[in-house]
Design an enzyme around this catalytic site. Structure first.
Site, PDB file in Angstrom:
ATOM      1  N   ASP A  24      37.339  75.436  73.038  1.00 44.68           N
ATOM      2  CA  ASP A  24      35.821  76.415  72.796  1.00 44.68           C
ATOM      3  C   ASP A  24      34.694  75.326  73.604  1.00 44.68           C
ATOM      4  OD1 ASP A  24      36.456  78.398  71.754  1.00 44.68           O
ATOM      5  OD2 ASP A  24      35.141  77.450  70.152  1.00 44.68           O
ATOM      6  N   HIS A  25      35.166  74.193  73.618  1.00 49.77           N
ATOM      7  CA  HIS A  25      33.941  73.554  74.179  1.00 49.77           C
ATOM      8  C   HIS A  25      33.681  72.706  75.849  1.00 49.77           C
ATOM      9  CE1 HIS A  25      31.355  74.133  71.224  1.00 49.77           C
ATOM     10  NE2 HIS A  25      32.378  73.562  70.438  1.00 49.77           N
TER      11      HIS A  25
ATOM     12  N   THR B 108      28.577  77.803  63.703  1.00 45.04           N
ATOM     13  CA  THR B 108      29.077  78.523  62.733  1.00 45.04           C
ATOM     14  C   THR B 108      28.677  77.536  61.723  1.00 45.04           C
ATOM     15  OG1 THR B 108      30.887  79.200  63.692  1.00 45.04           O
ATOM     16  CG2 THR B 108      30.801  79.893  61.596  1.00 45.04           C
TER      17      THR B 108
ATOM     18  N   HIS C 113      35.392  72.444  60.494  1.00 38.85           N
ATOM     19  CA  HIS C 113      34.771  71.569  60.979  1.00 38.85           C
ATOM     20  C   HIS C 113      34.192  70.925  61.345  1.00 38.85           C
ATOM     21  CE1 HIS C 113      30.003  73.074  62.528  1.00 38.85           C
ATOM     22  NE2 HIS C 113      30.915  74.769  62.705  1.00 38.85           N
TER      23      HIS C 113
ATOM     24  N   GLU D 294      39.082  83.257  66.293  1.00 36.87           N
ATOM     25  CA  GLU D 294      38.068  83.343  65.491  1.00 36.87           C
ATOM     26  C   GLU D 294      37.122  84.186  66.034  1.00 36.87           C
ATOM     27  OE1 GLU D 294      36.156  79.477  65.782  1.00 36.87           O
ATOM     28  OE2 GLU D 294      37.636  78.206  64.492  1.00 36.87           O
TER      29      GLU D 294
ATOM     30  N   GLY E 263      37.614  70.681  67.094  1.00 33.75           N
ATOM     31  CA  GLY E 263      37.326  71.190  68.819  1.00 33.75           C
ATOM     32  C   GLY E 263      36.038  70.152  68.987  1.00 33.75           C
TER      33      GLY E 263
ATOM     34  N   ASN F 146      40.852  73.929  68.151  1.00 26.48           N
ATOM     35  CA  ASN F 146      39.477  74.215  69.431  1.00 26.48           C
ATOM     36  C   ASN F 146      38.941  73.978  70.691  1.00 26.48           C
ATOM     37  OD1 ASN F 146      37.456  75.655  69.937  1.00 26.48           O
ATOM     38  ND2 ASN F 146      37.040  76.851  68.046  1.00 26.48           N
TER      39      ASN F 146
ATOM     40  N   ARG G  32      27.943  75.464  84.772  1.00 25.63           N
ATOM     41  CA  ARG G  32      27.597  75.577  85.907  1.00 25.63           C
ATOM     42  C   ARG G  32      28.353  76.946  86.570  1.00 25.63           C
ATOM     43  NH1 ARG G  32      27.124  70.240  88.322  1.00 25.63           N
ATOM     44  NH2 ARG G  32      27.058  71.457  90.333  1.00 25.63           N
TER      45      ARG G  32
ATOM     46  N   ARG H 248      29.391  82.974  74.992  1.00 23.89           N
ATOM     47  CA  ARG H 248      28.404  81.606  75.834  1.00 23.89           C
ATOM     48  C   ARG H 248      29.672  80.351  76.179  1.00 23.89           C
ATOM     49  NH1 ARG H 248      26.008  79.488  69.979  1.00 23.89           N
ATOM     50  NH2 ARG H 248      24.799  81.023  69.888  1.00 23.89           N
TER      51      ARG H 248
ATOM     52  N   ARG I 264      32.321  84.745  71.050  1.00 26.99           N
ATOM     53  CA  ARG I 264      31.374  84.762  70.702  1.00 26.99           C
ATOM     54  C   ARG I 264      30.355  86.338  71.131  1.00 26.99           C
ATOM     55  NH1 ARG I 264      28.987  80.068  67.272  1.00 26.99           N
ATOM     56  NH2 ARG I 264      27.252  81.566  67.215  1.00 26.99           N
TER      57      ARG I 264
ATOM     58  N   GLU J 248      39.849  79.388  55.516  1.00 29.98           N
ATOM     59  CA  GLU J 248      39.406  77.867  55.539  1.00 29.98           C
ATOM     60  C   GLU J 248      38.699  77.690  55.422  1.00 29.98           C
ATOM     61  OE1 GLU J 248      40.156  77.917  60.084  1.00 29.98           O
ATOM     62  OE2 GLU J 248      38.632  76.122  60.340  1.00 29.98           O
TER      63      GLU J 248
ATOM     64  N   HIS K 102      37.116  80.444  69.723  1.00 24.65           N
ATOM     65  CA  HIS K 102      36.383  81.584  69.049  1.00 24.65           C
ATOM     66  C   HIS K 102      35.136  82.944  70.314  1.00 24.65           C
ATOM     67  CE1 HIS K 102      32.193  81.405  66.129  1.00 24.65           C
ATOM     68  NE2 HIS K 102      32.604  82.703  67.101  1.00 24.65           N
TER      69      HIS K 102
HETATM   70  N1  PXP Z   1      37.005  76.358  62.531  1.00 26.40           N
HETATM   71  C1  PXP Z   1      35.604  77.369  62.105  1.00 26.40           C
HETATM   72  C2  PXP Z   1      36.414  78.354  61.470  1.00 26.40           C
HETATM   73  C3  PXP Z   1      35.451  77.358  63.677  1.00 26.40           C
HETATM   74  O1  PXP Z   1      34.505  78.524  63.149  1.00 26.40           O
HETATM   75  C4  PXP Z   1      34.518  75.750  64.234  1.00 26.40           C
HETATM   76  C5  PXP Z   1      34.025  75.812  64.877  1.00 26.40           C
HETATM   77  O2  PXP Z   1      34.227  77.069  66.375  1.00 26.40           O
HETATM   78  C6  PXP Z   1      36.218  74.364  63.820  1.00 26.40           C
HETATM   79  C7  PXP Z   1      36.792  75.208  62.340  1.00 26.40           C
HETATM   80  C8  PXP Z   1      35.559  73.730  64.660  1.00 26.40           C
HETATM   81  O3  PXP Z   1      34.512  73.393  64.248  1.00 26.40           O
HETATM   82  P1  PXP Z   1      34.401  71.983  65.680  1.00 26.40           P
HETATM   83  O4  PXP Z   1      34.495  71.873  66.770  1.00 26.40           O
HETATM   84  O5  PXP Z   1      33.311  71.108  64.943  1.00 26.40           O
HETATM   85  O6  PXP Z   1      35.618  71.311  65.189  1.00 26.40           O
END
Ligand code: PXP
Length: 246
Positions: free
Chosen positions: A13-14, A105, A195, A74, A217, A11, A22, A53, A49, A155, A47
């Site tokens: 996202d971050h 989440t 997660h 997601e 992620g 993942n 920035r 964000r 959102r 999941e 994901h």
């Molecule tokens: N699975 C799902 C469905 C999620 O929403 C997330 C977080 O976006 C993750 C896995 C990954 O979680 P983490 O970023 O804490 O590893």
């Protein structure tokens, strides 16, 4: 003992969270996805959102255009996200609960209370050949409801397991996750988990025989700051492979 290929969905996202802090173009989550592919990821998870964000619509378009690995998108079960998913037709869509004010989440989808709302949503995605999964708490009732919704995949939310102190409390949650994974298998559902997973918490989850994919992620991106994203993904892959036997 033969090796089971437990899939790793990275993942990204971050990476986008850091970029958006920035408001400039770097670090680029698509570059991270390419690096993840080279480091042994089996899929990319992102994901989108409601408040954008981290991942943006342009990121999703670019992930579809530039990445060969399957994309797991997601999304919350809203009309807007349904159109986004149908527009991009990713390999998979994982339906997650979403509250605007939450930092991440925080719990699984309310599959029982939201059953009637989810039914047409799942059907529209499935009709478009998108593999639908539901992000749920590891309990039997949620799995039964997921089965009744005709999804191929669930999941299991590992957040509570990861947050629990080591010892009896964490062991009890792990037991519930195993029972939920067993029940999913009995019903013919493919089981994923994720997660909050870290190097310290991943192995007991990876060792559950019928868990076939982990989505990870935040920890990987954070650890990447210190050791490089490639190394953090490779180490996660190694830890998973060490225990993923059937
Ligand atoms: N699975 C799902 C469905 C999620 O929403 C997330 C977080 O976006 C993750 C896995 C990954 O979680 P983490 O970023 O804490 O590893």
């Amino acid at each position: 003992m033969s090796h089971r290929r437990l899939r790793l969905g990275v993942n990204i996202d971050h990476v986008a969270t850091i970029r958006n802090a920035r408001g400039c173009g770097y670090p680029d989550p698509v570059r991270a996805a390419k690096l993840a592919a080279a480091a042994g990821a089996d899929g990319i998870t992102a994901h989108l959102r409601e408040d954008r964000r981290h991942i943006t619509d342009t990121d999703i378009q670019r992930l579809c255009d530039e990445i060969d690995l399957p994309l797991n998108l997601e999304i919350a079960a809203t009309d807007e996200m349904l159109s986004v998913a149908l527009k991009h037709a990713p390999h998979a869509a994982c339906i997650v609960p979403e509250k605007r004010e939450e930092r991440t989440t925080e719990g699984g989808l309310n599959v029982i209370g939201g059953f009637e709302h989810l039914k047409p949503f799942v059907a529209r995605l499935s009709d478009a050949n998108i593999r639908v999964s539901l992000f749920i708490e590891p309990n039997i009732e949620a799995i039964e409801a997921a089965k009744a919704l005709n999804v191929p995949v669930v999941e299991l939310h590992t957040g509570a397991y990861c947050d629990a102190p080591t010892g009896a409390k964490r062991a009890a949650i792990l037991k519930r996750i195993k029972a939920a994974a067993d029940h999913a298998e009995t019903l013919g559902l493919e089981c994923h988990a994720g997660h909050g997973l870290t190097f310290d918490t991943v192995q007991p989850i990876a060792a559950i025989a019928n868990v076939q994919e982990l989505n990870i992620g935040h920890f990987l991106v954070g650890e990447g700051i210190f050791v490089g994203l490639e190394s953090s993904i490779k180490e996660m892959r190694r830890l998973m492979d060490e225990v993923a036997r059937s």
